[in-house]
Enzyme design. Sequence first.
Site, PDB file in Angstrom:
ATOM      1  N   LYS A  83     -12.784   2.584 -35.472  1.00 13.85           N
ATOM      2  CA  LYS A  83     -11.843   2.688 -34.364  1.00 13.85           C
ATOM      3  C   LYS A  83     -12.413   1.889 -33.201  1.00 13.85           C
ATOM      4  CE  LYS A  83      -9.427   5.745 -31.275  1.00 13.85           C
ATOM      5  NZ  LYS A  83      -8.950   7.094 -31.019  1.00 13.85           N
ATOM      6  N   LYS A  94      -8.455   0.974 -37.116  1.00 16.49           N
ATOM      7  CA  LYS A  94      -7.528   1.133 -36.000  1.00 16.49           C
ATOM      8  C   LYS A  94      -8.019   0.328 -34.797  1.00 16.49           C
ATOM      9  CE  LYS A  94      -5.895   4.667 -32.908  1.00 16.49           C
ATOM     10  NZ  LYS A  94      -6.060   6.026 -32.467  1.00 16.49           N
TER      11      LYS A  94
HETATM   12  C1  PBG Z   1      -7.553   9.423 -29.272  1.00 17.23           C
HETATM   13  C2  PBG Z   1      -6.499   8.678 -29.954  1.00 17.23           C
HETATM   14  C3  PBG Z   1      -5.982   7.477 -29.460  1.00 17.23           C
HETATM   15  C4  PBG Z   1      -4.978   7.086 -30.357  1.00 17.23           C
HETATM   16  C5  PBG Z   1      -4.912   8.038 -31.387  1.00 17.23           C
HETATM   17  N1  PBG Z   1      -5.879   9.036 -31.121  1.00 17.23           N
HETATM   18  C6  PBG Z   1      -6.213   6.708 -28.234  1.00 17.23           C
HETATM   19  C7  PBG Z   1      -7.494   6.594 -27.553  1.00 17.23           C
HETATM   20  O1  PBG Z   1      -8.558   6.449 -28.172  1.00 17.23           O
HETATM   21  O2  PBG Z   1      -7.456   6.641 -26.327  1.00 17.23           O
HETATM   22  C8  PBG Z   1      -4.180   5.835 -30.160  1.00 17.23           C
HETATM   23  C9  PBG Z   1      -2.954   5.661 -30.908  1.00 17.23           C
HETATM   24  C10 PBG Z   1      -2.064   4.590 -30.405  1.00 17.23           C
HETATM   25  O3  PBG Z   1      -2.367   3.808 -29.486  1.00 17.23           O
HETATM   26  O4  PBG Z   1      -0.969   4.499 -30.977  1.00 17.23           O
HETATM   27  N2  PBG Z   1      -8.282  10.352 -29.885  1.00 17.23           N
END
Ligand code: PBG
Length: 331
Positions: A198, A255
């Site tokens: 991520k 991601k």
């Molecule tokens: C946070 C989380 C995020 C997303 C899913 N879970 C965002 C972040 O790390 O601030 C992002 C999903 C998206 O942008 O569609 N735990």
Amino acid sequence: MNLIKRPRRIRSSAAIREMVQETRVTAADLIAPLFVKHDDGPPVPIESMPGQCRLSIADLVKECVELQKLGVPGVALFPVTPDERKDPLGKESMNPDGLGPAALRAVKEAVPGLLLFADIALDPFTSHGHDGILNEDGTDVLNDPTVETLAKMAVVHAKAGADFVAPSDMMDGRIGAIRSALDAAGLTQTGILAYSAKFASAYYGPFREAVGSATAAGTRSLDKRSYQMNPANRREAIKDALLDEEEGADMLMVKPGGPYLDIIRELRDTTRLPIAAYQVSGEYAQIHAAAKMGWLDYAKTRDESLLSLKRAGADIILTYFAREAAAGLGA
Ligand code: PBG
């Protein structure tokens, strides 16, 4: 020209193009991320994510029934926590009567065959918007105390009906800790979809507006670089994903998706586990915005973006396009 090989032969008609097509996206590949809110009021549209709304539990259940009819096998739920339930430790994350667990129970009862993925991270519950517990002067996210909370959160959500918990926090050792906690609670059949690679991405902007983790910190560009990955690093992404596999993850996620196709491909060639790609809010918003300007063909760009993720090696795609793409693909 005296050519023996004429590659265009297999592109010359619709029938042959269809026959030699290497990759196909089906409804069965998709997971729909859905936002759920506390009150019973009508759906509240999310401005920067056209077509996406924060839903009451009743509307969430209706949406899940629709998705299952369309052949979408799973949903990932994201609760929106009111500010007054947030605190610096994110304690609401472990509340068995909280919104997330309540939503899981309601959907599980109404649509038992649908796979439920519960996001495991503290950012929707912390007053500062970070994915973990901060140190005294607020300069760092503490790893081990955060993992303790995440493991408890995972057990609460698994008991409420999550088929998979999906840790999205990027703390060290959380997959192993969550696996042990689930097993100790007798939840040996609950799976783990690890957000393994991520990245600290600017493409999460609209999502943070949607769950309110941006407003808490007063900015959409909350700096998560001490736990999420550097977008410049490919080797590190593969290394961390393999750690998650060793710690007991059932499936691995990359991601965002579209800007990281090389990571998906390299991971596909490295692991035997199923791989999920998360086409995040900013990727979705980008296509909508360009189409609104008349600069891109909306449906064609949408479908190509999903196909590219599959071609790169993703078995599963989390996408806000899930419902309409599935409607177009048929069950
Ligand atoms: C946070 C989380 C995020 C997303 C899913 N879970 C965002 C972040 O790390 O601030 C992002 C999903 C998206 O942008 O569609 N735990």
